[in-house]
Design a protein around this motif. Structure first.
Motif, PDB file in Angstrom:
ATOM      1  N   ILE A 123      45.059  46.442  33.008  1.00 28.53           N
ATOM      2  CA  ILE A 123      46.266  46.601  32.195  1.00 28.53           C
ATOM      3  C   ILE A 123      47.416  47.185  33.007  1.00 28.53           C
ATOM      4  CG2 ILE A 123      45.747  48.913  31.304  1.00 28.53           C
ATOM      5  CD1 ILE A 123      47.281  45.944  29.346  1.00 28.53           C
ATOM      6  N   SER A 124      47.120  48.014  34.000  1.00 27.31           N
ATOM      7  CA  SER A 124      48.175  48.605  34.826  1.00 27.31           C
ATOM      8  C   SER A 124      48.875  47.552  35.672  1.00 27.31           C
ATOM      9  CB  SER A 124      47.601  49.689  35.744  1.00 27.31           C
ATOM     10  OG  SER A 124      47.074  50.752  34.998  1.00 27.31           O
ATOM     11  N   GLU A 125      48.081  46.625  36.217  1.00 25.74           N
ATOM     12  CA  GLU A 125      48.633  45.594  37.096  1.00 25.74           C
ATOM     13  C   GLU A 125      48.855  44.272  36.373  1.00 25.74           C
ATOM     14  OE1 GLU A 125      49.578  46.326  40.042  1.00 25.74           O
ATOM     15  OE2 GLU A 125      48.636  48.303  40.258  1.00 25.74           O
ATOM     16  N   MET A 126      48.396  44.206  35.133  1.00 21.48           N
ATOM     17  CA  MET A 126      48.518  42.990  34.318  1.00 21.48           C
ATOM     18  C   MET A 126      47.858  41.780  34.984  1.00 21.48           C
ATOM     19  SD  MET A 126      49.741  43.969  31.509  1.00 21.48           S
ATOM     20  CE  MET A 126      49.988  42.386  30.697  1.00 21.48           C
ATOM     21  N   THR A 127      46.706  42.041  35.603  1.00 22.14           N
ATOM     22  CA  THR A 127      45.908  40.961  36.170  1.00 22.14           C
ATOM     23  C   THR A 127      44.454  41.394  36.249  1.00 22.14           C
ATOM     24  OG1 THR A 127      45.458  39.611  38.134  1.00 22.14           O
ATOM     25  CG2 THR A 127      46.542  41.726  38.496  1.00 22.14           C
ATOM     26  N   PRO A 128      43.523  40.545  35.785  1.00 19.89           N
ATOM     27  CA  PRO A 128      42.107  40.907  35.860  1.00 19.89           C
ATOM     28  C   PRO A 128      41.575  41.040  37.285  1.00 19.89           C
ATOM     29  CG  PRO A 128      42.468  39.181  34.236  1.00 19.89           C
ATOM     30  CD  PRO A 128      43.745  39.323  35.009  1.00 19.89           C
ATOM     31  N   SER A 129      42.315  40.521  38.266  1.00 16.65           N
ATOM     32  CA  SER A 129      41.845  40.600  39.648  1.00 16.65           C
ATOM     33  C   SER A 129      42.254  41.896  40.334  1.00 16.65           C
ATOM     34  CB  SER A 129      42.374  39.414  40.457  1.00 16.65           C
ATOM     35  OG  SER A 129      43.792  39.446  40.523  1.00 16.65           O
ATOM     36  N   ALA A 130      42.904  42.809  39.613  1.00 18.35           N
ATOM     37  CA  ALA A 130      43.353  44.066  40.214  1.00 18.35           C
ATOM     38  C   ALA A 130      42.181  44.849  40.795  1.00 18.35           C
ATOM     39  CB  ALA A 130      44.087  44.909  39.180  1.00 18.35           C
ATOM     40  N   ALA A 131      41.084  44.849  40.094  1.00 19.78           N
ATOM     41  CA  ALA A 131      39.858  45.481  40.592  1.00 19.78           C
ATOM     42  C   ALA A 131      38.688  44.733  39.969  1.00 19.78           C
ATOM     43  CB  ALA A 131      39.809  46.959  40.236  1.00 19.78           C
ATOM     44  N   ARG A 132      38.056  43.906  40.759  1.00 11.97           N
ATOM     45  CA  ARG A 132      36.918  43.128  40.267  1.00 11.97           C
ATOM     46  C   ARG A 132      35.705  44.040  40.089  1.00 11.97           C
ATOM     47  NH1 ARG A 132      38.112  37.707  40.722  1.00 11.97           N
ATOM     48  NH2 ARG A 132      39.913  37.214  42.041  1.00 11.97           N
ATOM     49  N   PRO A 133      34.727  43.609  39.284  1.00 15.62           N
ATOM     50  CA  PRO A 133      33.552  44.464  39.070  1.00 15.62           C
ATOM     51  C   PRO A 133      32.908  44.965  40.359  1.00 15.62           C
ATOM     52  CG  PRO A 133      33.548  42.698  37.477  1.00 15.62           C
ATOM     53  CD  PRO A 133      34.694  42.420  38.396  1.00 15.62           C
ATOM     54  N   TYR A 134      32.823  44.103  41.376  1.00 15.03           N
ATOM     55  CA  TYR A 134      32.223  44.565  42.639  1.00 15.03           C
ATOM     56  C   TYR A 134      33.056  45.672  43.269  1.00 15.03           C
ATOM     57  CZ  TYR A 134      29.706  44.531  47.050  1.00 15.03           C
ATOM     58  OH  TYR A 134      28.945  44.903  48.131  1.00 15.03           O
ATOM     59  N   ASP A 135      34.383  45.563  43.160  1.00 16.45           N
ATOM     60  CA  ASP A 135      35.261  46.604  43.710  1.00 16.45           C
ATOM     61  C   ASP A 135      35.008  47.951  43.039  1.00 16.45           C
ATOM     62  OD1 ASP A 135      36.509  44.615  45.255  1.00 16.45           O
ATOM     63  OD2 ASP A 135      37.970  44.182  43.675  1.00 16.45           O
ATOM     64  N   ILE A 136      34.815  47.917  41.728  1.00 19.42           N
ATOM     65  CA  ILE A 136      34.547  49.160  40.995  1.00 19.42           C
ATOM     66  C   ILE A 136      33.199  49.744  41.409  1.00 19.42           C
ATOM     67  CG2 ILE A 136      34.253  50.194  38.716  1.00 19.42           C
ATOM     68  CD1 ILE A 136      37.113  49.304  39.258  1.00 19.42           C
ATOM     69  N   LEU A 137      32.198  48.880  41.574  1.00 13.26           N
ATOM     70  CA  LEU A 137      30.891  49.360  42.033  1.00 13.26           C
ATOM     71  C   LEU A 137      30.977  49.973  43.426  1.00 13.26           C
ATOM     72  CD1 LEU A 137      28.470  46.552  40.779  1.00 13.26           C
ATOM     73  CD2 LEU A 137      28.455  48.956  40.100  1.00 13.26           C
ATOM     74  N   GLU A 138      31.808  49.399  44.282  1.00 15.25           N
ATOM     75  CA  GLU A 138      32.019  50.012  45.597  1.00 15.25           C
ATOM     76  C   GLU A 138      32.568  51.425  45.464  1.00 15.25           C
ATOM     77  OE1 GLU A 138      32.887  46.805  49.097  1.00 15.25           O
ATOM     78  OE2 GLU A 138      34.558  47.230  47.725  1.00 15.25           O
ATOM     79  N   MET A 139      33.542  51.609  44.574  1.00 15.29           N
ATOM     80  CA  MET A 139      34.128  52.930  44.376  1.00 15.29           C
ATOM     81  C   MET A 139      33.067  53.939  43.959  1.00 15.29           C
ATOM     82  SD  MET A 139      37.557  51.659  42.371  1.00 15.29           S
ATOM     83  CE  MET A 139      37.937  53.284  41.734  1.00 15.29           C
ATOM     84  N   ALA A 140      32.135  53.509  43.131  1.00 16.33           N
ATOM     85  CA  ALA A 140      31.126  54.415  42.571  1.00 16.33           C
ATOM     86  C   ALA A 140      29.921  54.607  43.474  1.00 16.33           C
ATOM     87  CB  ALA A 140      30.657  53.890  41.213  1.00 16.33           C
ATOM     88  N   THR A 141      29.846  53.851  44.574  1.00 18.74           N
ATOM     89  CA  THR A 141      28.671  53.943  45.453  1.00 18.74           C
ATOM     90  C   THR A 141      29.099  54.203  46.899  1.00 18.74           C
ATOM     91  OG1 THR A 141      28.612  51.498  45.620  1.00 18.74           O
ATOM     92  CG2 THR A 141      27.192  52.545  43.953  1.00 18.74           C
ATOM     93  N   ILE A 142      29.263  53.161  47.692  1.00 20.34           N
ATOM     94  CA  ILE A 142      29.506  53.341  49.120  1.00 20.34           C
ATOM     95  C   ILE A 142      30.850  54.001  49.396  1.00 20.34           C
ATOM     96  CG2 ILE A 142      30.390  50.979  49.354  1.00 20.34           C
ATOM     97  CD1 ILE A 142      28.480  53.147  51.987  1.00 20.34           C
TER      98      ILE A 142
END
Length: 432
Positions: A323-342
């Protein structure tokens, strides 16, 4: 089964997301030996424990890179404050009343919540931290503990001399913990406090944890007082070149701020729920990522979130980015998982030990149950974890091979006792 009697654990037929390669997953077995990931793939060996994970997703367990664990005490308290400053004015008087027992029980309760949401590592910033160490040891999780700094250099030297040794004594020879410098923020700590804390952290091979640019007011006040943004101020003091730093929030950053942070290798720790709840704003994730910054994920404290669930925080982070960037590609699910892990492991300097499922790394692993209505049909496992799963799907959690949760049941913490004791402590605090 007695933990001490288990030498090897074989997880069979899991849908493994190792977090070693973009969008990669595979059906695999995982062999844990003496707390270390011995091998992955197709494995046929005898093991002390065999887990059928055919309906499970196996992931590196999550890393909460910014929290105040014992602030579970103040959950759902003063929730209608207009902004961070108003909220802090209500919280600081409560903190002045806290004691050792308050911190131990509320930290243990916080640890229970972390484990139940698949998290086994956290970076903390709070008071009476030796009790947080004790609680984390009892829970079986690993912690980066903050030696909190506020006020000026004289106060910093006092804390280094009188408080830090007590935390280090609680840590002892355990390599599951490290003591970092945790300077609260530029509006509660003077420049010479930051310099003193940074020099001390560098001298013990530690890192710095601090809040950076959380609100517009913080940035505006910094410019009015110092002629610089918080990022530019800390850079001018040489903080980022003195000690590796991870900064919580990083909401109100200019392009110049982002360039400084990227050039200095500072990791940002995104805290979306807290930032929204306190009306602080949304961190510029896409800009930071494009600049090459490492972005980790944290819950902040349960008093400003109001929970410590990394499952929920990942979901909120993905939705807020969209919603901040108005695009679903702003942070894909894999990107979020990266933030929470590696990415969390990198922020805390633990990437050689945790954050991925790889041979030789510590066996910090979470098994997510997919055999439930909210996960059926599975289709994309990355989307399933971020958008469909919640705490009830967290089935099994390992930290360095030790099982902390099995079938959704805590094994190292008496949850009922932790809840009851925390309620008792809160009621007593209100009477003080």
């Amino acid at each position: 089964m007695d933990y001490n009697s288990i030498m090897t654990t074989l997880i069979k037929n899991a849908l493994m997301i190792p977090m070693t390669e973009k969008e990669h997953y595979e059906r695999a077995d995982i062999l844990i030996k003496d707390g270390i990931i011995e091998s992955t793939g197709k494995i046929s060996v005898e093991a002390d424990e065999l887990i059928d994970a055919s309906e499970m997703i196996a992931l590196p367990s999550f890393i909460n890179a910014h929290t105040h664990l014992s602030m579970t005490l103040m959950r759902n308290y003063k929730d209608t404050c207009e902004n961070l400053q108003d909220w802090l004015s209500e919280i600081f008087p409560i903190e002045d009343k806290l004691n050792d027992e308050d911190i131990y029980w509320s930290s243990l309760l916080g640890a229970a919540e972390l484990i139940e949401s698949g998290c086994t590592a956290f970076a903390d910033m709070y008071f009476f931290a030796w009790n947080t160490v004790k609680a984390a040891k009892d829970a079986g999780i690993r912690g980066i503990i903050g030696q909190t700094f506020m006020n000026d250099a004289n106060d910093a030297r006092y804390r280094i001399r009188e408080i830090a040794p007590r935390i280090l004594d609680a840590i002892g020879n355990s390599d599951m913990f490290r003591l970092d410098a945790a300077v609260h923020a530029i509006y509660t700590a003077t420049p010479d406090c930051y310099e003193t804390a940074a020099d001390w952290a560098a001298s013990i091979n530690a890192r710095m944890n601090t809040h950076i640019a959380e609100t517009r007011k913080e940035v505006g006040d910094s410019i009015a007082k110092y002629g610089k943004s918080p990022v530019a101020l800390l850079d001018s003091l040489g903080i980022f070149s003195t000690v590796p730093t991870y900064g919580a929030h990083c909401v109100h950053l200019s392009d110049d701020d982002i360039s400084i942070l990227a050039d200095r290798g500072v990791s940002a720790v995104h805290n979306p729920s807290s930032n929204m709840k306190l009306a602080s704003g949304a961190a510029p994730m896409m800009k930071m990522r494009k600049a090459g910054m490492n972005i980790a994920l944290g819950t902040d404290g349960a008093s400003s979130n109001n929970n410590l669930s990394m499952m929920k925080e990942m979901n909120v982070a993905a939705l807020l980015a969209t919603i901040s960037e108005m695009t679903p590609s702003a942070a894909r699910p894999y990107d979020i998982l990266e933030m929470a892990t590696i990415n969390g492991a990198k922020a805390l300097g633990l990437e050689n030990r945790i954050g991925t499922i790889e041979c030789g790394k510590d066996a910090d692993i979470v098994l997510i149950n997919t055999a439930d209505v909210n996960m059926t049909p599975l289709n994309d496992p990355f989307s399933a974890v971020i958008f469909s799963a919640d705490r009830k799907n967290v089935d099994t959690v390992f930290c360095r091979g030790r099982k902390l949760l099995e079938g959704g049941r805590l094994l190292t913490i008496d949850k009922d006792e932790a809840m009851a004791k925390t309620r008792e402590r809160w009621e007593e605090i209100l009477r003080r």
